[in-house]
Design a protein around this motif. Structure first.
Motif, PDB file in Angstrom:
ATOM      1  N   TYR A 180       0.848  -1.185   0.000  1.00  0.00           N
ATOM      2  CA  TYR A 180       0.000   0.000   0.000  1.00  0.00           C
ATOM      3  C   TYR A 180       0.886   1.239   0.000  1.00  0.00           C
ATOM      4  N   VAL A 181       0.417   2.284  -0.651  1.00  0.00           N
ATOM      5  CA  VAL A 181       1.124   3.561  -0.727  1.00  0.00           C
ATOM      6  C   VAL A 181       0.241   4.640  -0.107  1.00  0.00           C
ATOM      7  N   PHE A 182       0.764   5.310   0.899  1.00  0.00           N
ATOM      8  CA  PHE A 182       0.045   6.405   1.547  1.00  0.00           C
ATOM      9  C   PHE A 182       0.598   7.731   1.032  1.00  0.00           C
ATOM     10  N   LEU A 183      -0.274   8.587   0.538  1.00  0.00           N
ATOM     11  CA  LEU A 183       0.119   9.920   0.069  1.00  0.00           C
ATOM     12  C   LEU A 183      -0.260  10.939   1.129  1.00  0.00           C
ATOM     13  N   SER A 184       0.753  11.452   1.800  1.00  0.00           N
ATOM     14  CA  SER A 184       0.546  12.479   2.840  1.00  0.00           C
ATOM     15  C   SER A 184       1.447  13.661   2.516  1.00  0.00           C
ATOM     16  N   GLU A 185       1.237  14.218   1.322  1.00  0.00           N
ATOM     17  CA  GLU A 185       2.117  15.258   0.778  1.00  0.00           C
ATOM     18  C   GLU A 185       1.738  16.655   1.240  1.00  0.00           C
ATOM     19  N   GLY A 186       0.655  16.797   1.993  1.00  0.00           N
ATOM     20  CA  GLY A 186       0.170  18.122   2.307  1.00  0.00           C
ATOM     21  C   GLY A 186      -0.798  18.611   1.247  1.00  0.00           C
ATOM     22  N   VAL A 187      -1.103  19.903   1.296  1.00  0.00           N
ATOM     23  CA  VAL A 187      -2.096  20.490   0.405  1.00  0.00           C
ATOM     24  C   VAL A 187      -1.637  20.419  -1.053  1.00  0.00           C
ATOM     25  N   VAL A 195      -3.633  11.133  -8.630  1.00  0.00           N
ATOM     26  CA  VAL A 195      -4.485  10.025  -8.212  1.00  0.00           C
ATOM     27  C   VAL A 195      -5.951  10.453  -8.171  1.00  0.00           C
ATOM     28  N   ILE A 196      -6.203  11.658  -7.641  1.00  0.00           N
ATOM     29  CA  ILE A 196      -7.581  12.159  -7.560  1.00  0.00           C
ATOM     30  C   ILE A 196      -8.182  12.258  -8.956  1.00  0.00           C
ATOM     31  N   GLU A 197      -7.395  12.749  -9.917  1.00  0.00           N
ATOM     32  CA  GLU A 197      -7.894  12.889 -11.283  1.00  0.00           C
ATOM     33  C   GLU A 197      -8.065  11.532 -11.960  1.00  0.00           C
ATOM     34  N   LYS A 198      -7.081  10.650 -11.814  1.00  0.00           N
ATOM     35  CA  LYS A 198      -7.139   9.362 -12.519  1.00  0.00           C
ATOM     36  C   LYS A 198      -8.319   8.512 -12.053  1.00  0.00           C
ATOM     37  N   PHE A 199      -8.546   8.474 -10.743  1.00  0.00           N
ATOM     38  CA  PHE A 199      -9.605   7.622 -10.200  1.00  0.00           C
ATOM     39  C   PHE A 199     -10.900   8.386  -9.935  1.00  0.00           C
ATOM     40  N   ASP A 200     -10.932   9.669 -10.350  1.00  0.00           N
ATOM     41  CA  ASP A 200     -12.129  10.505 -10.187  1.00  0.00           C
ATOM     42  C   ASP A 200     -12.624  10.459  -8.747  1.00  0.00           C
ATOM     43  N   VAL A 315      -9.570   6.570  -0.579  1.00  0.00           N
ATOM     44  CA  VAL A 315      -8.866   5.325  -0.914  1.00  0.00           C
ATOM     45  C   VAL A 315      -8.931   5.099  -2.421  1.00  0.00           C
ATOM     46  N   PHE A 316      -7.931   4.407  -2.917  1.00  0.00           N
ATOM     47  CA  PHE A 316      -7.844   4.078  -4.337  1.00  0.00           C
ATOM     48  C   PHE A 316      -7.096   2.750  -4.432  1.00  0.00           C
ATOM     49  N   PRO A 317      -7.116   2.082  -5.560  1.00  0.00           N
ATOM     50  CA  PRO A 317      -6.431   0.797  -5.671  1.00  0.00           C
ATOM     51  C   PRO A 317      -4.938   0.927  -5.386  1.00  0.00           C
ATOM     52  N   GLY A 318      -4.533   0.417  -4.237  1.00  0.00           N
ATOM     53  CA  GLY A 318      -3.124   0.444  -3.872  1.00  0.00           C
ATOM     54  C   GLY A 318      -2.750   1.479  -2.841  1.00  0.00           C
ATOM     55  N   GLY A 319      -3.703   2.293  -2.375  1.00  0.00           N
ATOM     56  CA  GLY A 319      -3.267   3.294  -1.408  1.00  0.00           C
ATOM     57  C   GLY A 319      -4.360   4.165  -0.852  1.00  0.00           C
ATOM     58  N   ALA A 320      -3.920   5.253  -0.206  1.00  0.00           N
ATOM     59  CA  ALA A 320      -4.850   6.137   0.493  1.00  0.00           C
ATOM     60  C   ALA A 320      -4.288   7.545   0.571  1.00  0.00           C
ATOM     61  N   LEU A 321      -5.191   8.505   0.710  1.00  0.00           N
ATOM     62  CA  LEU A 321      -4.845   9.906   0.930  1.00  0.00           C
ATOM     63  C   LEU A 321      -4.962  10.207   2.424  1.00  0.00           C
ATOM     64  N   LEU A 322      -3.941  10.862   2.974  1.00  0.00           N
ATOM     65  CA  LEU A 322      -3.931  11.193   4.395  1.00  0.00           C
ATOM     66  C   LEU A 322      -3.837  12.698   4.597  1.00  0.00           C
ATOM     67  N   GLY A 323      -4.333  13.175   5.729  1.00  0.00           N
ATOM     68  CA  GLY A 323      -4.127  14.548   6.159  1.00  0.00           C
ATOM     69  C   GLY A 323      -4.594  15.578   5.159  1.00  0.00           C
ATOM     70  N   CYS A 324      -3.749  16.587   4.925  1.00  0.00           N
ATOM     71  CA  CYS A 324      -4.129  17.679   4.031  1.00  0.00           C
ATOM     72  C   CYS A 324      -4.219  17.246   2.578  1.00  0.00           C
ATOM     73  N   SER A 325      -3.649  16.097   2.223  1.00  0.00           N
ATOM     74  CA  SER A 325      -3.865  15.573   0.877  1.00  0.00           C
ATOM     75  C   SER A 325      -5.328  15.229   0.664  1.00  0.00           C
ATOM     76  N   ALA A 326      -6.038  14.954   1.764  1.00  0.00           N
ATOM     77  CA  ALA A 326      -7.473  14.694   1.705  1.00  0.00           C
ATOM     78  C   ALA A 326      -8.292  15.930   2.048  1.00  0.00           C
ATOM     79  N   GLY A 327      -7.667  16.944   2.664  1.00  0.00           N
ATOM     80  CA  GLY A 327      -8.374  18.185   2.997  1.00  0.00           C
ATOM     81  C   GLY A 327      -9.168  18.100   4.275  1.00  0.00           C
ATOM     82  N   LEU A 328      -8.496  17.871   5.406  1.00  0.00           N
ATOM     83  CA  LEU A 328      -9.181  17.601   6.670  1.00  0.00           C
ATOM     84  C   LEU A 328      -9.122  18.762   7.654  1.00  0.00           C
TER      85      LEU A 328
END
Length: 549
Positions: A180-187, A195-200, A315-328
């Motif tokens: 699994y790959v976690f994307l926690s890159e910030g805003v 990933v957001i665009e590819k998996f809508d 969530v998406f195939p293979g990973g997840a968005l965390l923190g500000c990458s998800a806008g929390l």
């Protein structure tokens, strides 16, 4: 063109970004199962170098991660003692009584912190548990599996020349692959955006909204310092053309964390958020505090402000968005670090359980469920209408109707306004220059207010100049052919680091990108009205080097 061959390393979980979300995920994974292999990649020169936040920390995430954090000497020491909220006019102020605010707005029980230092401490805890942390390693691209899932990331590529071709000292980097790959890159992270665009992932959600937050650290006269005092303001110098507010936090060692946020849905393309911040410091309340002191650091970053209705599928195939990458971020509370930590913990539980069950590369639906029903949801749902009300009705509409909606949610668990929507992106809100007048900003005095380039030096930002520009134009003609005549090219004003300039040349105006100045705020990727600028990661270790932001 010959394909680049890279070595590959396999992990159970690959985490991009050593912020509060990524480090919390790494720590909890190793707490659950010490045999899990976990790696954290950080593009900054060290952990904390790219962390910028207010910050008043709600310790709920820290309590969940380390109930004994006080005995572990966490850099969380300055408890909030005094909580102020002011509406500013050009020379005066109105103090709003705290009893008007719903209890969720109280900062008592919270702490004034440097999140950069908190992240450095979290990294120490993670490494003690066996987490591998690689600073100075930009994750520049995704690795895709044959089945279309995210398989890993490419990190550590160095030595490309300005034209993008490998130079004499080129290093291709490595593929770091994970179950699994976690994307926690910030805003507005570059990989999360892909990933957001590819998996809508934003299908059915409101557009994400943003602000630009700028911060200075000041050392002030000890006689004026009130450790533990927290003040927030709204109003002047912002007018109906733009909304936002400020924070003034009295931290340790006679330091004040001074910040100013401008919501990026403003219409007037002549507005300059940085200059609004500099003007704010000349308000009598602020100037009297800062006079005799000195600025010791500066930085800027975008803030996700859309709230509950803008959170994409995480969530998406293979990973997840965390923190500000998800806008929390909880906008009225001006807090997001606690939710970032909680998201990392929740994602860790989901991934650990999946790996134990023999799964890999699928969607961690358990994480999505926890985020939508657990502590993060309970934090964001009651305040979900404040930002859309602010966008549609202005400051007073947000204060009155938003306050009523929050009070009802606090008392009854029910928001009488339901769930209001955001209607368009911040870029689409930008108005045509012909409908506005240029703004004549006062010249910085060099004592309280400073020009951008002088202040950028206090961000200690640096980029290797021979590398390709990481601020990429989809169409190089758009800034001069479209943005300049239609919008007076707002990039030269919305950037808080002076990256973009329109210069006079022999053949007419030309657009210049001074990418060396970039502080990685990503405002350009968000606010450009033509959506022509894409922010990508420069080579690892480049960018700001914040000491204790």
């Amino acid at each position: 063109m010959t394909a680049i061959e890279r070595e590959a390393m396999e992990y159970d979980v690959v985490i991009v970004g050593a912020g509060p979300a990524g480090l919390s995920a790494a720590i909890r994974l190793k707490e659950i199962d010490p045999d899990l292999s976990v790696v954290v990649l950080e593009k900054g020169s060290e952990v904390g170098a790219h962390i910028l936040s207010g910050a008043v920390l709600d310790p709920v995430g820290l309590n969940t991660l380390f109930p004994d954090w006080k005995s572990r000497s966490a850099p969380v020491k300055t408890a909030v003692k005094t909580d102020n909220f002011f509406i500013l006019g050009p020379v005066g102020k109105i103090k709003l009584p705290t009893w008007l605010m719903p209890p969720l707005m109280s900062n008592h029980g919270k702490y004034i912190v440097s999140m950069g230092n908190v992240c450095r401490w979290l990294a120490e805890q993670a490494e003690a548990l066996g987490v591998e942390i690689f600073p100075g390693m930009s994750a520049s691209d995704l690795v895709w599996g044959d089945d279309g899932r995210v398989r890993g990331v490419i990190a550590g590529e160095f030595g490309r020349q300005s034209d993008g071709t490998p130079g004499p000292n080129y290093e291709p980097g490595m593929e770091l692959l994970g179950k699994y790959v976690f994307l926690s890159e910030g805003v507005r992270g570059s990989l999360a955006k892909q990933v957001i665009e590819k998996f809508d992932l934003s299908e059915g959600k409101s557009p994400q909204k943003f602000g630009i937050g700028m911060k200075e650290i000041w050392e002030i006269d000890p006689a004026k310092h009130r450790e533990g005092t927290v003040s927030h303001t709204m109003g002047w110098p912002l007018t109906k053309d733009a909304s936002g507010g400020s924070f003034i936090y009295h931290a340790e060692n006679n330091q004040v964390f001074l910040g100013f946020v401008v919501h990026l849905n403003y219409e007037n393309p002549y507005l300059n958020p940085y200059m609004e911040f500099q003007r704010f410091k000349h308000h009598p309340m602020v100037a009297s505090l800062l006079e005799g002191g000195k600025r010791v650091a500066y930085g800027a970053r975008a803030i996700s402000e859309g709230g509950w209705q803008s959170i994409p599928k995480v969530v998406f195939p293979g990973g997840a968005l965390l923190g500000c990458s998800a806008g929390l971020v909880n906008v009225p509370r001006i807090k997001g670090n606690h939710n970032a930590m909680l998201s990392g913990i929740a994602a860790a539980h989901a991934a650990a359980a999946a790996i134990k069950a023999g799964r890999a590369g699928d969607e961690l639906s358990e994480y999505e469920t926890e985020l939508r029903t657990g502590a993060i949801a309970k934090d964001l749902l009651p305040v979900r209408n404040v930002k859309p009300l602010w966008s549609h009705m202005g400051m007073w509409g947000s204060l009155i109707l938003g306050g009523f909606d929050m009070w009802m949610a606090n008392l009854t668990g029910w928001n009488p306004l339901g769930t209001l929507k955001h209607h368009s992106t911040d870029a689409a809100h930008t108005g045509v220059a012909a409908n506005f007048q240029p703004i004549d900003y006062p010249k910085p005095d060099g004592k309280l207010s400073f020009d951008r380039l002088t202040n950028v030096a206090f961000a200690a930002t640096n980029h290797e100049e021979s590398q390709p520009c990481h601020l990429r134009l989809k169409d190089a003609s758009v800034p001069i052919a479209v943005n300049l005549p239609k919008y007076a090219e707002p990039a030269q004003r919305y950037c808080p680091a002076g990256v973009y300039e329109v210069l006079d040349g022999e053949e007419g105006p030309r657009f210049q990108i001074n990418f060396q100045n970039c502080v990685h705020c990503k405002t350009c990727d968000i606010k450009d009205p033509s959506q022509n600028i894409t922010w990508t990661t420069p080579q690892g270790g480049d960018g700001p080097n914040y000491p204790n932001m």
